[in-house]
Design a protein around this motif. Structure first.
Motif, PDB file in Angstrom:
ATOM      1  N   GLN A  24      14.503   8.316  14.839  1.00 54.00           N
ATOM      2  CA  GLN A  24      14.067   6.951  14.645  1.00 54.00           C
ATOM      3  C   GLN A  24      12.509   6.992  14.589  1.00 54.00           C
ATOM      4  OE1 GLN A  24      16.435   4.326  13.178  1.00 54.00           O
ATOM      5  NE2 GLN A  24      17.761   6.444  13.435  1.00 54.00           N
ATOM      6  N   LEU A  25      11.925   8.128  14.869  1.00 51.91           N
ATOM      7  CA  LEU A  25      10.697   7.939  14.866  1.00 51.91           C
ATOM      8  C   LEU A  25       9.933   8.444  13.353  1.00 51.91           C
ATOM      9  CD1 LEU A  25       7.518   7.998  16.273  1.00 51.91           C
ATOM     10  CD2 LEU A  25       7.912  10.438  16.700  1.00 51.91           C
ATOM     11  N   HIS A  26       9.260   7.642  12.711  1.00 50.51           N
ATOM     12  CA  HIS A  26       8.783   7.839  11.382  1.00 50.51           C
ATOM     13  C   HIS A  26       7.328   8.321  11.243  1.00 50.51           C
ATOM     14  CE1 HIS A  26      12.351   5.286  10.809  1.00 50.51           C
ATOM     15  NE2 HIS A  26      12.464   5.957   9.359  1.00 50.51           N
ATOM     16  N   MET A  27       6.998   8.973  10.143  1.00 44.13           N
ATOM     17  CA  MET A  27       5.784   9.585  10.038  1.00 44.13           C
ATOM     18  C   MET A  27       4.530   8.754   9.924  1.00 44.13           C
ATOM     19  SD  MET A  27       6.816  12.551  10.763  1.00 44.13           S
ATOM     20  CE  MET A  27       5.169  13.248  10.990  1.00 44.13           C
ATOM     21  N   ARG A  28       5.046   7.577   9.822  1.00 38.99           N
ATOM     22  CA  ARG A  28       3.924   6.535   9.709  1.00 38.99           C
ATOM     23  C   ARG A  28       3.170   6.098  11.055  1.00 38.99           C
ATOM     24  NH1 ARG A  28       8.549   3.763   7.813  1.00 38.99           N
ATOM     25  NH2 ARG A  28       9.546   2.728   9.159  1.00 38.99           N
ATOM     26  N   SER A  29       3.824   6.657  11.862  1.00 40.34           N
ATOM     27  CA  SER A  29       3.339   6.714  13.223  1.00 40.34           C
ATOM     28  C   SER A  29       2.221   7.689  13.417  1.00 40.34           C
ATOM     29  CB  SER A  29       4.278   6.780  14.296  1.00 40.34           C
ATOM     30  OG  SER A  29       5.267   5.921  14.537  1.00 40.34           O
ATOM     31  N   PHE A  30       1.864   8.534  12.383  1.00 45.47           N
ATOM     32  CA  PHE A  30       0.969   9.582  12.325  1.00 45.47           C
ATOM     33  C   PHE A  30      -0.116   9.378  11.414  1.00 45.47           C
ATOM     34  CE2 PHE A  30       4.704  10.988  14.485  1.00 45.47           C
ATOM     35  CZ  PHE A  30       4.290  11.671  15.578  1.00 45.47           C
ATOM     36  N   ARG A  31      -1.104   9.895  11.306  1.00 40.34           N
ATOM     37  CA  ARG A  31      -2.053   9.888  10.112  1.00 40.34           C
ATOM     38  C   ARG A  31      -2.244  11.296   9.306  1.00 40.34           C
ATOM     39  NH1 ARG A  31      -7.317   7.714  13.567  1.00 40.34           N
ATOM     40  NH2 ARG A  31      -6.613   9.549  14.767  1.00 40.34           N
ATOM     41  N   ASP A  32      -2.603  11.331   8.360  1.00 39.87           N
ATOM     42  CA  ASP A  32      -2.977  12.326   7.664  1.00 39.87           C
ATOM     43  C   ASP A  32      -4.073  13.396   8.287  1.00 39.87           C
ATOM     44  OD1 ASP A  32      -3.001  14.148   5.173  1.00 39.87           O
ATOM     45  OD2 ASP A  32      -4.494  13.300   4.402  1.00 39.87           O
ATOM     46  N   GLY A  33      -3.413  14.719   8.296  1.00 38.99           N
ATOM     47  CA  GLY A  33      -4.346  15.552   9.076  1.00 38.99           C
ATOM     48  C   GLY A  33      -4.198  15.843  10.288  1.00 38.99           C
ATOM     49  N   ASP A  34      -3.514  15.019  11.025  1.00 36.62           N
ATOM     50  CA  ASP A  34      -2.936  14.974  12.347  1.00 36.62           C
ATOM     51  C   ASP A  34      -2.583  16.492  12.632  1.00 36.62           C
ATOM     52  OD1 ASP A  34      -4.045  12.637  13.081  1.00 36.62           O
ATOM     53  OD2 ASP A  34      -1.934  11.799  13.564  1.00 36.62           O
ATOM     54  N   THR A  35      -2.778  17.021  14.074  1.00 37.59           N
ATOM     55  CA  THR A  35      -2.210  17.973  14.672  1.00 37.59           C
ATOM     56  C   THR A  35      -1.075  17.449  15.593  1.00 37.59           C
ATOM     57  OG1 THR A  35      -4.191  19.524  14.527  1.00 37.59           O
ATOM     58  CG2 THR A  35      -2.543  20.140  15.963  1.00 37.59           C
ATOM     59  N   ILE A  36       0.015  17.796  15.385  1.00 33.98           N
ATOM     60  CA  ILE A  36       1.067  17.512  16.172  1.00 33.98           C
ATOM     61  C   ILE A  36       1.793  18.585  17.144  1.00 33.98           C
ATOM     62  CG2 ILE A  36       3.324  16.184  16.174  1.00 33.98           C
ATOM     63  CD1 ILE A  36       2.578  15.070  13.451  1.00 33.98           C
ATOM     64  N   ASP A  37       1.983  18.376  18.338  1.00 31.20           N
ATOM     65  CA  ASP A  37       2.686  19.451  19.265  1.00 31.20           C
ATOM     66  C   ASP A  37       4.075  18.769  19.460  1.00 31.20           C
ATOM     67  OD1 ASP A  37       0.047  20.849  19.362  1.00 31.20           O
ATOM     68  OD2 ASP A  37      -0.178  20.147  21.549  1.00 31.20           O
ATOM     69  N   VAL A  38       4.877  20.103  19.203  1.00 31.74           N
ATOM     70  CA  VAL A  38       6.211  19.746  19.225  1.00 31.74           C
ATOM     71  C   VAL A  38       6.993  20.736  20.227  1.00 31.74           C
ATOM     72  CG1 VAL A  38       8.414  19.178  17.928  1.00 31.74           C
ATOM     73  CG2 VAL A  38       6.415  19.073  16.997  1.00 31.74           C
ATOM     74  N   GLU A  39       7.502  20.199  21.431  1.00 34.90           N
ATOM     75  CA  GLU A  39       8.080  21.014  22.575  1.00 34.90           C
ATOM     76  C   GLU A  39       9.311  20.608  22.920  1.00 34.90           C
ATOM     77  OE1 GLU A  39       4.936  22.157  25.760  1.00 34.90           O
ATOM     78  OE2 GLU A  39       4.075  20.121  24.807  1.00 34.90           O
ATOM     79  N   PRO A  40      10.328  21.252  23.562  1.00 35.42           N
ATOM     80  CA  PRO A  40      11.729  20.917  24.043  1.00 35.42           C
ATOM     81  C   PRO A  40      11.307  20.269  25.471  1.00 35.42           C
ATOM     82  CG  PRO A  40      11.054  23.293  24.759  1.00 35.42           C
ATOM     83  CD  PRO A  40       9.916  22.880  24.007  1.00 35.42           C
ATOM     84  N   TRP A  41      12.461  19.551  26.082  1.00 38.46           N
ATOM     85  CA  TRP A  41      12.304  18.800  27.267  1.00 38.46           C
ATOM     86  C   TRP A  41      11.804  19.987  28.217  1.00 38.46           C
ATOM     87  CZ3 TRP A  41      12.060  14.713  25.069  1.00 38.46           C
ATOM     88  CH2 TRP A  41      13.097  13.691  24.826  1.00 38.46           C
ATOM     89  N   ARG A  42      10.905  19.665  29.249  1.00 42.82           N
ATOM     90  CA  ARG A  42      10.523  20.681  29.963  1.00 42.82           C
ATOM     91  C   ARG A  42      11.135  20.282  31.632  1.00 42.82           C
ATOM     92  NH1 ARG A  42       8.525  24.890  27.572  1.00 42.82           N
ATOM     93  NH2 ARG A  42       6.729  24.451  26.002  1.00 42.82           N
ATOM     94  N   ALA A  43      12.247  20.714  31.907  1.00 39.51           N
ATOM     95  CA  ALA A  43      12.953  20.581  33.363  1.00 39.51           C
ATOM     96  C   ALA A  43      13.790  21.694  33.752  1.00 39.51           C
ATOM     97  CB  ALA A  43      13.816  19.347  33.100  1.00 39.51           C
ATOM     98  N   ALA A  44      13.643  22.129  34.936  1.00 30.74           N
ATOM     99  CA  ALA A  44      14.139  23.322  35.463  1.00 30.74           C
ATOM    100  C   ALA A  44      15.959  23.386  35.156  1.00 30.74           C
ATOM    101  CB  ALA A  44      14.089  23.579  36.790  1.00 30.74           C
ATOM    102  N   ALA A  45      16.284  22.020  35.255  1.00 28.50           N
ATOM    103  CA  ALA A  45      17.735  21.604  35.068  1.00 28.50           C
ATOM    104  C   ALA A  45      18.078  21.962  33.479  1.00 28.50           C
ATOM    105  CB  ALA A  45      18.313  20.496  35.546  1.00 28.50           C
ATOM    106  N   PHE A  46      17.220  21.735  32.784  1.00 33.22           N
ATOM    107  CA  PHE A  46      17.252  21.650  31.293  1.00 33.22           C
ATOM    108  C   PHE A  46      16.974  23.067  30.634  1.00 33.22           C
ATOM    109  CE2 PHE A  46      17.165  17.019  30.428  1.00 33.22           C
ATOM    110  CZ  PHE A  46      18.687  16.737  31.008  1.00 33.22           C
TER     111      PHE A  46
END
Length: 249
Positions: free
Chosen positions: A84-106
């Motif tokens: 439900q997050l839309h790209m209008r939350s970002f700006r043209d030219g942005d650098t976006i880091d995308v990672e998985p959940w970080r947890a030992a149990a996941f």
């Protein structure tokens, strides 16, 4: 919009992972974040490359499968699910880091997909009620005070996405576990397993390797359904109550 994506790529659970950089353009501000990733994957497939694996199902903010850490925030900069997050939350030219959940149990399964079956095992340990088979009982047969009903509904909204674990510096699952315990324990239907439920579910949570809670509050801040932080205190109260009763037997 034209964006630079730095995406975590990991072939399988045993492989070393690393961030890979991609450029995507032609992104509409009305796209959801997952639609933007679909656009990236279409380009990768056309180039004969392996698409980015990520979890999703309903894409309506209901199932909680879309578990991504975006620029360091669980589900991204808005308090909502990733789908439900839309790209209008970002700006043209942005650098976006995308990672998985970080947890030992996941543990990571592949790329952005993690194994969240630890949550399933916590539910299996006690997230149920004893009910007789047969026809459904009359809805008004068991009166429930409005305050208790409101409390139960508030906690039943938890979708088990795991954002609380990903946001917690300790990788704690206390907010998830407390939501699942509290919404049953406050209702008369949950009374038969009230003590065993909290002891078994907290025990299973600890056995899964989640971290301890230090009440930093990041879990409640990241929760897309607004499960409140005092939920943890309510669960601790239930646990202490159950421990005292068990010690007298």
């Amino acid at each position: 919009m034209k964006l630079i994506l730095r995406v975590w790529r990991q072939k399988n659970a045993d492989a070393e992972g690393a961030m890979s950089t991609y450029e995507v353009d032609g992104i509409s501000s009305d796209m959801s974040f997952l639609e933007m990733l679909d656009t990236l994957n279409e380009k990768l497939i056309l180039r004969g490359e392996d698409p980015v694996a990520f979890d999703h199902d309903c894409r309506e903010g209901i199932c909680g499968a879309c578990s991504l850490v975006i620029n360091g925030d669980a589900h991204g900069p808005e308090r909502t699910t990733t789908c439900q997050l839309h790209m209008r939350s970002f700006r043209d030219g942005d650098t976006i880091d995308v990672e998985p959940w970080r947890a030992a149990a996941f543990p990571v399964v592949k790329d952005l997909v993690v194994d969240r079956s630890a949550f399933d095992r916590i539910i299996q340990a006690g997230g149920y009620i004893s009910v007789p088979t047969g026809a459904a009982p009359e809805a008004h047969a068991t009166p429930v005070p409005k305050a208790d009903a409101d409390f139960a509904f508030e906690h039943a909204e938890c979708i088990g996405c795991g954002a609380c674990v990903a946001a917690c510096p300790n990788g704690s699952a206390m907010l998830f576990t407390s939501a699942k315990i509290n919404h049953l324990n406050v209702l008369p239907q949950g009374a038969p397993e009230r003590e065993t439920r909290v002891l078994d579910m907290v025990g299973q949570m600890d056995a899964e390797g989640f971290g301890g809670c230090t009440l930093t509050g990041e879990c409640a801040t990241a929760c897309p359904k607004g499960i409140p932080l005092p939920s943890i205190a309510a669960m601790n109260k239930e646990w202490l109550r159950a421990q005292r009763k068990a010690s007298r037997r």
